[in-house]
Write a protein that holds these residues in place. Sequence first.
Motif, PDB file in Angstrom:
ATOM      1  N   GLY A  92      40.912  21.699  -0.884  1.00 41.97           N
ATOM      2  CA  GLY A  92      40.765  22.907  -0.088  1.00 41.97           C
ATOM      3  C   GLY A  92      40.508  22.617   1.377  1.00 41.97           C
ATOM      4  O   GLY A  92      40.685  23.489   2.218  1.00 41.97           O
ATOM      5  N   TYR A  93      40.080  21.400   1.684  1.00 43.66           N
ATOM      6  CA  TYR A  93      39.793  21.020   3.067  1.00 43.66           C
ATOM      7  C   TYR A  93      40.764  19.960   3.586  1.00 43.66           C
ATOM      8  O   TYR A  93      40.744  19.633   4.760  1.00 43.66           O
ATOM      9  CB  TYR A  93      38.367  20.461   3.193  1.00 43.66           C
ATOM     10  CG  TYR A  93      37.283  21.472   2.932  1.00 43.66           C
ATOM     11  CD1 TYR A  93      36.763  22.232   3.966  1.00 43.66           C
ATOM     12  CD2 TYR A  93      36.788  21.670   1.659  1.00 43.66           C
ATOM     13  CE1 TYR A  93      35.754  23.159   3.735  1.00 43.66           C
ATOM     14  CE2 TYR A  93      35.786  22.593   1.418  1.00 43.66           C
ATOM     15  CZ  TYR A  93      35.276  23.338   2.457  1.00 43.66           C
ATOM     16  OH  TYR A  93      34.290  24.251   2.216  1.00 43.66           O
ATOM     17  N   MET A  94      41.575  19.398   2.701  1.00 47.02           N
ATOM     18  CA  MET A  94      42.477  18.312   3.089  1.00 47.02           C
ATOM     19  C   MET A  94      43.822  18.860   3.570  1.00 47.02           C
ATOM     20  O   MET A  94      44.391  19.738   2.925  1.00 47.02           O
ATOM     21  CB  MET A  94      42.713  17.369   1.908  1.00 47.02           C
ATOM     22  CG  MET A  94      41.471  16.644   1.461  1.00 47.02           C
ATOM     23  SD  MET A  94      41.791  15.462   0.136  1.00 47.02           S
ATOM     24  CE  MET A  94      41.970  16.534  -1.271  1.00 47.02           C
ATOM     25  N   PRO A  95      44.348  18.325   4.668  1.00 49.60           N
ATOM     26  CA  PRO A  95      45.649  18.792   5.162  1.00 49.60           C
ATOM     27  C   PRO A  95      46.794  18.293   4.275  1.00 49.60           C
ATOM     28  O   PRO A  95      46.672  17.258   3.602  1.00 49.60           O
ATOM     29  CB  PRO A  95      45.733  18.185   6.560  1.00 49.60           C
ATOM     30  CG  PRO A  95      44.865  16.989   6.509  1.00 49.60           C
ATOM     31  CD  PRO A  95      43.763  17.318   5.539  1.00 49.60           C
ATOM     32  N   PRO A  96      47.899  19.011   4.276  1.00 48.68           N
ATOM     33  CA  PRO A  96      49.030  18.653   3.410  1.00 48.68           C
ATOM     34  C   PRO A  96      49.554  17.234   3.611  1.00 48.68           C
ATOM     35  O   PRO A  96      49.880  16.550   2.639  1.00 48.68           O
ATOM     36  CB  PRO A  96      50.105  19.680   3.770  1.00 48.68           C
ATOM     37  CG  PRO A  96      49.374  20.814   4.394  1.00 48.68           C
ATOM     38  CD  PRO A  96      48.143  20.239   5.023  1.00 48.68           C
ATOM     39  N   GLU A  97      49.650  16.773   4.859  1.00 52.12           N
ATOM     40  CA  GLU A  97      50.198  15.430   5.098  1.00 52.12           C
ATOM     41  C   GLU A  97      49.312  14.334   4.515  1.00 52.12           C
ATOM     42  O   GLU A  97      49.782  13.261   4.147  1.00 52.12           O
ATOM     43  CB  GLU A  97      50.465  15.176   6.578  1.00 52.12           C
ATOM     44  CG  GLU A  97      49.242  15.134   7.467  1.00 52.12           C
ATOM     45  CD  GLU A  97      48.778  16.495   7.962  1.00 52.12           C
ATOM     46  OE1 GLU A  97      47.843  16.508   8.787  1.00 52.12           O
ATOM     47  OE2 GLU A  97      49.312  17.534   7.527  1.00 52.12           O
ATOM     48  N   TYR A  98      48.044  14.617   4.400  1.00 45.41           N
ATOM     49  CA  TYR A  98      47.123  13.651   3.796  1.00 45.41           C
ATOM     50  C   TYR A  98      47.258  13.673   2.273  1.00 45.41           C
ATOM     51  O   TYR A  98      47.374  12.627   1.638  1.00 45.41           O
ATOM     52  CB  TYR A  98      45.690  13.972   4.226  1.00 45.41           C
ATOM     53  CG  TYR A  98      44.656  13.042   3.653  1.00 45.41           C
ATOM     54  CD1 TYR A  98      44.746  11.668   3.849  1.00 45.41           C
ATOM     55  CD2 TYR A  98      43.582  13.527   2.932  1.00 45.41           C
ATOM     56  CE1 TYR A  98      43.796  10.806   3.330  1.00 45.41           C
ATOM     57  CE2 TYR A  98      42.630  12.677   2.412  1.00 45.41           C
ATOM     58  CZ  TYR A  98      42.735  11.321   2.613  1.00 45.41           C
ATOM     59  OH  TYR A  98      41.798  10.472   2.093  1.00 45.41           O
ATOM     60  N   VAL A  99      47.306  14.861   1.699  1.00 48.78           N
ATOM     61  CA  VAL A  99      47.427  14.997   0.248  1.00 48.78           C
ATOM     62  C   VAL A  99      48.741  14.420  -0.249  1.00 48.78           C
ATOM     63  O   VAL A  99      48.785  13.690  -1.237  1.00 48.78           O
ATOM     64  CB  VAL A  99      47.293  16.477  -0.179  1.00 48.78           C
ATOM     65  CG1 VAL A  99      47.588  16.653  -1.653  1.00 48.78           C
ATOM     66  CG2 VAL A  99      45.912  17.012   0.154  1.00 48.78           C
ATOM     67  N   MET A 100      49.829  14.703   0.449  1.00 47.87           N
ATOM     68  CA  MET A 100      51.153  14.316  -0.039  1.00 47.87           C
ATOM     69  C   MET A 100      51.568  12.908   0.355  1.00 47.87           C
ATOM     70  O   MET A 100      52.244  12.232  -0.413  1.00 47.87           O
ATOM     71  CB  MET A 100      52.203  15.329   0.446  1.00 47.87           C
ATOM     72  CG  MET A 100      51.976  16.705  -0.162  1.00 47.87           C
ATOM     73  SD  MET A 100      53.261  17.916   0.200  1.00 47.87           S
ATOM     74  CE  MET A 100      53.154  18.065   1.954  1.00 47.87           C
ATOM     75  N   GLN A 101      51.172  12.449   1.554  1.00 50.57           N
ATOM     76  CA  GLN A 101      51.660  11.156   2.031  1.00 50.57           C
ATOM     77  C   GLN A 101      50.563  10.162   2.369  1.00 50.57           C
ATOM     78  O   GLN A 101      50.852   9.038   2.767  1.00 50.57           O
ATOM     79  CB  GLN A 101      52.544  11.369   3.263  1.00 50.57           C
ATOM     80  CG  GLN A 101      53.756  12.223   2.940  1.00 50.57           C
ATOM     81  CD  GLN A 101      54.308  12.931   4.165  1.00 50.57           C
ATOM     82  OE1 GLN A 101      53.691  12.939   5.225  1.00 50.57           O
ATOM     83  NE2 GLN A 101      55.472  13.540   3.997  1.00 50.57           N
TER      84      GLN A 101
END
Length: 144
Positions: A92-101
């Motif tokens: 919920g606090y993590m940005p998409p680029e961090y979660v995915m890549q």
Amino acid sequence: MPNKSLDTFLFDPAKQDVLDWRKRFNIIEGISRGLLYLHRDSRPKIIHRDLKTSNILLDKELNPKISDFGLAKIFGGDENQANTKRVVGTYGYMPPEYVMQGQFSEKSDVFSFGVLLLEVVSGRRSTSFYNNQYELSLLGYVSL
């Protein structure tokens, strides 16, 4: 800290009224100053990677202190971005680029700060807010 963490005030119906708009603004300003220090003024540069309401402690005057640097990453020299295969943090606090890549930078903390800002203004948790009309999280709802 005498007042524990920000989430104890934001999400407790009995304590929410203590945080009027002036106090909320001062808390937001204090957190932003803390992030500015970590990203620009600290040597070495520090990326927190787990900025959230429960990691913001409040002193007796409700001044915020960023805490829990267990997931922090120290950047040296001209380094301004890193990659990891082990994504850690709070959903919920993590940005998409961090979660995915696995890419993170000071922009990751800025994304988390934005989520935190929405929670301070709305008084609602980003991960447990659902608008029944649209079935969206807090982030999805504000981006309509």
